[in-house]
Design an enzyme around this catalytic site. Structure first.
Site, PDB file in Angstrom:
ATOM      1  N   HIS A 134      22.492  21.884 -43.588  1.00  0.00           N
ATOM      2  CA  HIS A 134      21.755  20.669 -43.989  1.00  0.00           C
ATOM      3  C   HIS A 134      20.468  20.713 -43.243  1.00  0.00           C
ATOM      4  O   HIS A 134      19.545  20.098 -43.755  1.00  0.00           O
ATOM      5  CB  HIS A 134      22.837  19.517 -43.387  1.00  0.00           C
ATOM      6  N   TYR A 139      27.365  12.497 -45.929  1.00  0.00           N
ATOM      7  CA  TYR A 139      27.274  11.470 -46.812  1.00  0.00           C
ATOM      8  C   TYR A 139      28.566  10.875 -46.973  1.00  0.00           C
ATOM      9  O   TYR A 139      28.819   9.858 -47.407  1.00  0.00           O
ATOM     10  CB  TYR A 139      26.735  11.983 -48.281  1.00  0.00           C
TER      11      TYR A 139
END
Ligand SMILES: NC(=O)c1ccc[n+]([C@@H]2O[C@H](COP(=O)([O-])OP(=O)(O)OC[C@H]3O[C@@H](n4cnc5c(N)ncnc54)[C@H](OP(=O)(O)O)[C@@H]3O)[C@@H](O)[C@H]2O)c1
Length: 266
Positions: free
Chosen positions: A102, A44
């Site tokens: 992730h 991010y």
């Protein structure tokens, strides 16, 4: 705040803030509104902003539950340990509360061993994965020493992900829901959610988050708007009854909106 207790005894707030695409000011606003579980990821590119917002808040580090994630490029290139310490540095912390892989990809078993080491060294309070399906766990379970404590998956009223949720719970893992509003908030216009919201004099967003909570699912909606940040937290003073929960069950389309992890071979 109500907490979920992971199998290692670590407590996680049931409701937090998702930070995808949010900056320091918005994350700081969420902290001011009372959010203490903060979900971020190396991918991010805002771990630095999360760390700065925490520092500027003046709130004790121990009051937060900070969750970040290992990106697949680092996993594939055997760079897990370095990537973890880079995250830690950007976050300006000396430990993270939750560290997740992730997405499944080549190298999950090797990456997991590195994460187990970091956990044993005290740098991480709870370890887990994200977007793992049974076939990915089948591989991981062959070599892991410590089982994942958490699986973070897509889960919202239009996609209940029930089979995977049941599997995770059976294996002792807590389930975290990403995109509780389907990523855009559009699903909140659904007639059934609106009807239940009218009945309780709440918003469809509050009904959705209460539904996650009553199902025992940890979640972290994202909002960059102060009013919505506040109202999304206001879900602890009412309860959905069996009929409400059944009606929300009827919305399930059994189709994910995001990428389907089942298509990823490891
Ligand atoms: N592990 C993974 O692979 C993965 C994947 C996706 C997401 N995540 C995590 O999950 C978090 C949440 O998911 P998400 O960011 O995809 O989206 P989301 O939380 O499902 O939805 C966010 C959208 O809903 C709107 N919204 C928020 N509160 C609202 C309300 N009360 N009424 C109406 N609209 C509202 C927001 O707009 P405003 O900002 O204008 O309020 C924004 O457009 C992410 O931020 C990230 O931390 C993880």
């Amino acid at each position: 705040m109500i907490h979920a207790v992971l199998y290692n005894g670590f407590e996680v707030p049931m409701l937090g803030i998702g930070t995808y695409s949010l900056g320091e000011e918005q994350i700081g606003n969420a902290i001011q509104c009372g959010y203490r579980l903060i979900d971020t990821a190396a991918q991010y590119e805002n771990e630095d902003a999360v760390g700065t917002a925490i520092r500027k808040s003046g709130i004790s580090r121990n009051d937060f539950c900070i969750s970040t994630k290992l990106w697949i490029d680092d996993m594939k290139s055997n760079n897990t340990r370095n990537a973890f310490f880079e995250s830690l540095k950007r976050l300006k912390l000396d430990y993270v509360d939750i560290y997740l892989i992730h997405w499944p990809a080549a190298g999950i078993c090797e990456a997991w061993h590195e994460i187990e080491k970091l956990y044993n060294e005290g740098y991480i309070k709870a370890i887990g994965v994200s977007n793992f399906h049974k076939k990915h766990f089948d591989k991981l379970f062959k070599t892991c020493i410590i089982k994942p404590m958490v699986n973070q998956v897509e889960l919202h009223p239009r996609f209940h992900n029930r089979e995977l949720t049941d599997y995770c719970k059976e294996k002792g893992m807590a389930v975290e829901a990403w995109s509780p509003f389907g990523g855009t908030g559009r699903l909140l216009n659904n007639d059934i959610l609106q009807q239940i919201a009218f009945k309780h004099q709440k918003t469809a967003a509050q009904i959705t988050l209460r539904w996650h909570m009553q199902k025992g699912i940890i979640t972290f909606p994202r909002s960059g708007n102060m009013d919505r940040l506040k109202s999304n937290m206001d879900i602890f003073n009412f309860e959905l009854d069996e009929k409400d929960m059944g009606l929300i069950d009827s919305i399930d389309t059994h189709k994910c909106l995001g990428a389907d992890p089942e298509l990823i071979d490891v």
